[in-house]
Design a protein around this motif. Sequence first.
Motif, PDB file in Angstrom:
ATOM      1  N   LEU A  20      -1.435   1.001  -4.629  1.00 50.61           N
ATOM      2  CA  LEU A  20      -1.013   1.627  -3.379  1.00 50.61           C
ATOM      3  C   LEU A  20      -2.192   1.804  -2.431  1.00 50.61           C
ATOM      4  N   GLY A  21      -3.346   2.159  -2.989  1.00 49.77           N
ATOM      5  CA  GLY A  21      -4.542   2.326  -2.167  1.00 49.77           C
ATOM      6  C   GLY A  21      -4.993   1.021  -1.544  1.00 49.77           C
ATOM      7  N   MET A  22      -4.998  -0.066  -2.335  1.00 48.53           N
ATOM      8  CA  MET A  22      -5.429  -1.367  -1.819  1.00 48.53           C
ATOM      9  C   MET A  22      -4.444  -1.901  -0.788  1.00 48.53           C
ATOM     10  N   SER A  23      -3.151  -1.696  -1.016  1.00 42.10           N
ATOM     11  CA  SER A  23      -2.153  -2.129  -0.035  1.00 42.10           C
ATOM     12  C   SER A  23      -2.315  -1.358   1.269  1.00 42.10           C
ATOM     13  N   SER A  24      -2.591  -0.067   1.153  1.00 44.31           N
ATOM     14  CA  SER A  24      -2.817   0.747   2.350  1.00 44.31           C
ATOM     15  C   SER A  24      -4.061   0.284   3.092  1.00 44.31           C
ATOM     16  N   TYR A  25      -5.090  -0.093   2.334  1.00 50.57           N
ATOM     17  CA  TYR A  25      -6.320  -0.593   2.964  1.00 50.57           C
ATOM     18  C   TYR A  25      -6.033  -1.874   3.744  1.00 50.57           C
ATOM     19  N   PHE A  26      -5.274  -2.793   3.127  1.00 54.22           N
ATOM     20  CA  PHE A  26      -4.959  -4.050   3.809  1.00 54.22           C
ATOM     21  C   PHE A  26      -4.202  -3.786   5.107  1.00 54.22           C
ATOM     22  N   ILE A  27      -3.234  -2.866   5.061  1.00 51.69           N
ATOM     23  CA  ILE A  27      -2.468  -2.540   6.268  1.00 51.69           C
ATOM     24  C   ILE A  27      -3.380  -1.936   7.330  1.00 51.69           C
ATOM     25  N   HIS A  28      -4.298  -1.054   6.912  1.00 47.55           N
ATOM     26  CA  HIS A  28      -5.208  -0.405   7.855  1.00 47.55           C
ATOM     27  C   HIS A  28      -6.114  -1.432   8.540  1.00 47.55           C
ATOM     28  N   PHE A  35       1.047  -6.260  13.046  1.00 49.51           N
ATOM     29  CA  PHE A  35       2.065  -5.521  13.790  1.00 49.51           C
ATOM     30  C   PHE A  35       1.948  -5.648  15.317  1.00 49.51           C
ATOM     31  N   VAL A  36       0.797  -6.079  15.812  1.00 49.39           N
ATOM     32  CA  VAL A  36       0.618  -6.204  17.266  1.00 49.39           C
ATOM     33  C   VAL A  36       0.623  -7.673  17.688  1.00 49.39           C
ATOM     34  N   GLN A  37      -0.209  -8.475  17.020  1.00 49.84           N
ATOM     35  CA  GLN A  37      -0.314  -9.896  17.369  1.00 49.84           C
ATOM     36  C   GLN A  37       0.704 -10.754  16.620  1.00 49.84           C
ATOM     37  N   HIS A  38       1.369 -10.172  15.636  1.00 49.51           N
ATOM     38  CA  HIS A  38       2.443 -10.844  14.886  1.00 49.51           C
ATOM     39  C   HIS A  38       1.975 -12.154  14.254  1.00 49.51           C
ATOM     40  N   SER A  39       0.877 -12.074  13.549  1.00 50.08           N
ATOM     41  CA  SER A  39       0.383 -13.233  12.805  1.00 50.08           C
ATOM     42  C   SER A  39       1.328 -13.520  11.637  1.00 50.08           C
ATOM     43  N   PHE A  40       1.929 -14.698  11.650  1.00 47.00           N
ATOM     44  CA  PHE A  40       2.932 -15.052  10.642  1.00 47.00           C
ATOM     45  C   PHE A  40       2.321 -15.096   9.244  1.00 47.00           C
ATOM     46  N   VAL A  41       1.146 -15.700   9.116  1.00 47.77           N
ATOM     47  CA  VAL A  41       0.501 -15.825   7.807  1.00 47.77           C
ATOM     48  C   VAL A  41       0.079 -14.457   7.282  1.00 47.77           C
ATOM     49  N   PHE A  43       1.409 -11.624   8.059  1.00 52.95           N
ATOM     50  CA  PHE A  43       2.631 -10.888   7.728  1.00 52.95           C
ATOM     51  C   PHE A  43       3.146 -11.284   6.346  1.00 52.95           C
ATOM     52  N   LEU A  44       3.130 -12.572   6.037  1.00 55.98           N
ATOM     53  CA  LEU A  44       3.572 -13.024   4.717  1.00 55.98           C
ATOM     54  C   LEU A  44       2.633 -12.503   3.629  1.00 55.98           C
ATOM     55  N   TYR A  45       1.360 -12.446   3.948  1.00 60.18           N
ATOM     56  CA  TYR A  45       0.374 -11.927   2.992  1.00 60.18           C
ATOM     57  C   TYR A  45       0.675 -10.465   2.666  1.00 60.18           C
ATOM     58  N   LEU A  46       0.993  -9.686   3.707  1.00 59.51           N
ATOM     59  CA  LEU A  46       1.357  -8.284   3.508  1.00 59.51           C
ATOM     60  C   LEU A  46       2.666  -8.171   2.733  1.00 59.51           C
ATOM     61  N   THR A  47       3.612  -9.041   3.040  1.00 56.72           N
ATOM     62  CA  THR A  47       4.894  -9.021   2.338  1.00 56.72           C
ATOM     63  C   THR A  47       4.698  -9.227   0.841  1.00 56.72           C
ATOM     64  N   GLU A  48       3.820 -10.156   0.473  1.00 58.70           N
ATOM     65  CA  GLU A  48       3.528 -10.381  -0.947  1.00 58.70           C
ATOM     66  C   GLU A  48       2.955  -9.127  -1.592  1.00 58.70           C
ATOM     67  N   ALA A  49       2.060  -8.456  -0.888  1.00 54.14           N
ATOM     68  CA  ALA A  49       1.475  -7.219  -1.421  1.00 54.14           C
ATOM     69  C   ALA A  49       2.551  -6.148  -1.625  1.00 54.14           C
ATOM     70  N   LEU A  50       3.504  -6.073  -0.708  1.00 57.02           N
ATOM     71  CA  LEU A  50       4.578  -5.095  -0.832  1.00 57.02           C
ATOM     72  C   LEU A  50       5.512  -5.438  -1.994  1.00 57.02           C
ATOM     73  N   LEU A  83      -8.629  -7.516   0.011  1.00 52.99           N
ATOM     74  CA  LEU A  83      -9.821  -7.185   0.802  1.00 52.99           C
ATOM     75  C   LEU A  83     -10.050  -8.167   1.950  1.00 52.99           C
ATOM     76  N   VAL A  84      -9.204  -9.188   2.070  1.00 55.60           N
ATOM     77  CA  VAL A  84      -9.369 -10.165   3.147  1.00 55.60           C
ATOM     78  C   VAL A  84      -9.071  -9.518   4.498  1.00 55.60           C
ATOM     79  N   VAL A  85      -9.584 -10.155   5.538  1.00 53.05           N
ATOM     80  CA  VAL A  85      -9.390  -9.643   6.902  1.00 53.05           C
ATOM     81  C   VAL A  85      -8.868 -10.770   7.792  1.00 53.05           C
ATOM     82  N   ALA A  86      -7.769 -10.513   8.483  1.00 50.42           N
ATOM     83  CA  ALA A  86      -7.189 -11.495   9.403  1.00 50.42           C
ATOM     84  C   ALA A  86      -7.893 -11.383  10.752  1.00 50.42           C
TER      85      ALA A  86
END
Length: 207
Positions: A20-28, A35-41, A43-50, A83-86
Motif C-alpha cells: 500500500l505504501g509503494m502504491s501510494s508513492y507511485f501515485i504521489h 491524472f492530469v496529462q492522461h498518460s496511457f502507459v 495509467f496502465l502501470y498504475l492499474t497493474e499496481a492496483l 519506483l519508476v517515474v513517468a
Amino acid sequence: MSSLMARTSFIELTERLFLLGMSSYFIHVNYAPVFVQHSFVAFLYLTEALFDTVFTLCRKPGKISLSKEDWTVAVLGTYGSLLVVANPGVHPLAPLFLCGPLALTGLLLSLSAKLSLRRSFGIIAAVRPIKTSGPYRLVRHPMYFGYLLLNLAFLMQYPTLWNLGVLSFTWGMQFLRIRAEERLLSTQVPWQVWSSGVRWKLIPFVF
C-alpha cells in the motif's frame, strides 16, 4: 505452532502495508502524468499496481516460505518497479501506438494469470495449488511475462537512467524470485508433471 502462525500473520501484514505504501508513492510521484496529462502507459502501470493490491488483500495465504532471501527477492522484484517515474520531458524510444498496445497486452496477460490463480495469488514463494489452465499452458510464469511487457513499454515511453536502473534491478530480483518459487513448487508431483510439458519459464522460445 502458534508462534509460527503469529510470525506468518505479522509478515503478511507487513507485506500488505508495504504494498500500500509503494502504491501510494507511485501515485504521489506520477499524479500529474496519470491524472492530469492522461498518460496511457502510466495509467496502465498504475492499474497493474492496483490489481496487485486488490489480489494481495483478498488472497488466501498458502504455506509461504519464511526464508529471508525468498522474501527479499519477492518484495524487491514486485514492489521495486513502483519506483519508476513517468517523466513527460523525455523523448520516447517508441511511439505511443507501439508502447500502448505492448503495455495493454502485458496488463491483460498479468490479469488473466491472476484470475486463473484467484485467491491462490501470492507475492512470496509458497506451496499453493498448481494452476495449469489459461496462460499457464504457455509459460510457467505468465504473470511475470505480463509484468515484463508492461515494464518494457513504460521504459520505452519514459527512457531515463533512473527508470532503467530501477527496472534492471527489479528484473534481477524477479529472476531470483522465479528460482525460489520453482524450488518450492518442484517438491509437488503435479508441478513436476505439468512443468515437464511447459518448457518455457518466462518468455516463449527464449527462457
